[in-house]
Design an enzyme around this catalytic site. Structure first.
Site, short mmCIF file in Angstrom:
data_model
loop_
_atom_site.label_atom_id
_atom_site.label_comp_id
_atom_site.label_asym_id
_atom_site.label_seq_id
_atom_site.Cartn_x
_atom_site.Cartn_y
_atom_site.Cartn_z
N LYS A 104 -13.31 14.41 -6.24
CA LYS A 104 -14.11 13.33 -6.85
C LYS A 104 -15.26 12.86 -5.94
CE LYS A 104 -10.42 11.56 -9.82
NZ LYS A 104 -9.65 10.40 -10.27
N ALA B 297 -5.55 0.23 -1.41
CA ALA B 297 -6.98 0.01 -1.14
C ALA B 297 -7.67 1.33 -0.85
CB ALA B 297 -7.13 -0.96 0.04
N GLY B 298 -7.24 2.37 -1.55
CA GLY B 298 -7.87 3.69 -1.39
C GLY B 298 -8.84 3.97 -2.52
P1 ATR Z 1 -6.09 7.47 -3.54
O1 ATR Z 1 -7.37 8.23 -3.65
O2 ATR Z 1 -4.97 7.96 -4.42
O3 ATR Z 1 -6.29 6.00 -3.66
P2 ATR Z 1 -5.94 7.16 -0.70
O4 ATR Z 1 -7.40 6.86 -0.65
O5 ATR Z 1 -5.34 8.06 0.32
O6 ATR Z 1 -5.54 7.81 -2.09
O7 ATR Z 1 -5.16 5.77 -0.70
C1 ATR Z 1 -3.78 5.70 -0.82
C2 ATR Z 1 -3.35 4.22 -0.87
O8 ATR Z 1 -1.95 4.14 -1.08
C3 ATR Z 1 -3.64 3.46 0.40
O9 ATR Z 1 -3.94 2.13 0.06
C4 ATR Z 1 -2.31 3.56 1.14
O10 ATR Z 1 -2.10 2.53 2.09
P3 ATR Z 1 -2.79 2.62 3.56
O11 ATR Z 1 -4.23 2.29 3.36
O12 ATR Z 1 -2.08 1.62 4.37
O13 ATR Z 1 -2.55 4.04 4.03
C5 ATR Z 1 -1.35 3.39 -0.01
N1 ATR Z 1 -0.01 3.96 0.23
C6 ATR Z 1 0.35 5.27 0.24
N2 ATR Z 1 1.67 5.40 0.44
C7 ATR Z 1 2.17 4.16 0.54
C8 ATR Z 1 3.49 3.62 0.73
N3 ATR Z 1 4.55 4.42 0.86
N4 ATR Z 1 3.62 2.28 0.78
C9 ATR Z 1 2.55 1.46 0.64
N5 ATR Z 1 1.27 1.90 0.45
C10 ATR Z 1 1.10 3.23 0.40
#
Ligand code: ATR
Length: 278
Positions: free
Chosen positions: A66, A129-130
């Site tokens: 994306k 926040a991703g």
């Molecule tokens: P996407 O494009 O799917 O949003 P990303 O940009 O890698 O993927 O973001 C993943 C999000 O899920 C992040 O907010 C991540 O938290 P961090 O910023 O602290 O890494 C969150 N996330 C992933 N696994 C998690 C878990 N087991 N518990 C809580 N938050 C999680």
């Protein structure tokens, strides 16, 4: 003539987009050919250019392309610009590529129009926040909620994302580990990638009030880990991302064909034909 469309992804074999778009096309007697295209980060830009040079009209783009699609387009809609990601590409009359993001519209349409859950004047909390959160924020803000709180494991990432939107909305920020909030939110949206590893991104059960609707952007045949947790703690309604998937597809289809498909039966079809977690 058959109009050509595709979804680019890696992996992409699991994608339901071809069947969804075929059902939309049948509603208008349109003759379309919608393929799955497997690509790689090194090849994506060339594969996209080749696809459109062969006369295609539009494509969807899923993970992990994306952001690369965002870079590759000549023009961007406001939603794609805010999302910094493109999930829909449209070849315009003059041959230039317009990049759009229909994920947030798909989510809001599913919540408000299909599930009849209000966003306006409500307190919304988004977990994560991703990229997924960035993709849905602008359409949620446009619905004028009372408050939006971003809760993330890494609070600094939530703060940076809130700053990106500070010109249009004052977003509050907290931690998923020890969330701070005044009242349980009306709508709690899981936009983390935690569902992919069957993890629940929060532990504070007080986040779920008797009025709290829980929405998971992910979906699978069975309830996601987050929605199971939410139901156990008394959420009033638990919704997964199948409706969002169909509605984001409908928004892409409208951009490409100027036809607005009816989605209800396609969502029902997906509910009966979903085998994999996404
Ligand atoms: P996407 O494009 O799917 O949003 P990303 O940009 O890698 O993927 O973001 C993943 C999000 O899920 C992040 O907010 C991540 O938290 P961090 O910023 O602290 O890494 C969150 N996330 C992933 N696994 C998690 C878990 N087991 N518990 C809580 N938050 C999680």
């Amino acid at each position: 003539m058959t109009d050509k469309f595709a979804i680019f992804g890696n992996p992409v074999a699991q994608s339901k987009s071809p069947q969804i778009h075929d059902q939309f096309a049948a509603q208008f007697d349109l003759d379309i050919d919608y393929q799955r295209i497997y690509s790689t980060e090194a090849q994506f830009a060339d594969d996209l250019a080749m696809f459109f040079s062969n006369g295609a009209i539009g494509c969807n783009v899923t993970a992990p392309f994306k952001e690369q699609a965002f870079q590759a387009c000549d023009q961007l809609t406001e939603k794609a610009r805010r999302a910094r990601a493109v999930n829909t590409v449209f070849r315009q009359q003059d041959g230039t590529l317009l990049g759009h993001n229909s994920d947030g519209v798909g989510l809001v349409t599913d919540i408000v129009d299909n599930k009849l859950v209000a966003i306006r004047d409500k307190n919304i909390m988004i977990l994560g926040a991703g990229g997924a959160t960035r993709g849905i924020l602008e359409p949620i803000i446009a619905m004028q909620p009372a408050t939006i709180t971003l809760a993330n494991r890494t609070v600094s990432k939530a703060q940076s994302l809130a700053n990106e939107f500070s010109d249009i909305y004052s977003i509050q920020v907290t931690s998923t580990e020890q969330p701070e909030y005044q009242n349980a939110p009306d709508l709690l949206i899981n936009a983390t990638s935690a569902s992919l590893s069957a993890a629940v991104p929060v532990t504070d059960a007080n986040l779920i009030g008797t009025h709290t609707v829980c929405y998971d952007l992910s979906y699978s045949a069975d309830p996601t880990a987050f929605l199971k947790w939410a139901a156990e703690h008394g959420a009033t309604q638990c919704i997964d991302g199948k409706g969002m998937l169909v509605e984001q597809a409908a928004n892409s289809f409208s951009l490409w064909t100027s036809h607005s498909p009816v989605t209800k039966e396609v969502i029902t079809w997906l509910e009966h034909n979903c085998t994999q977690q996404v």
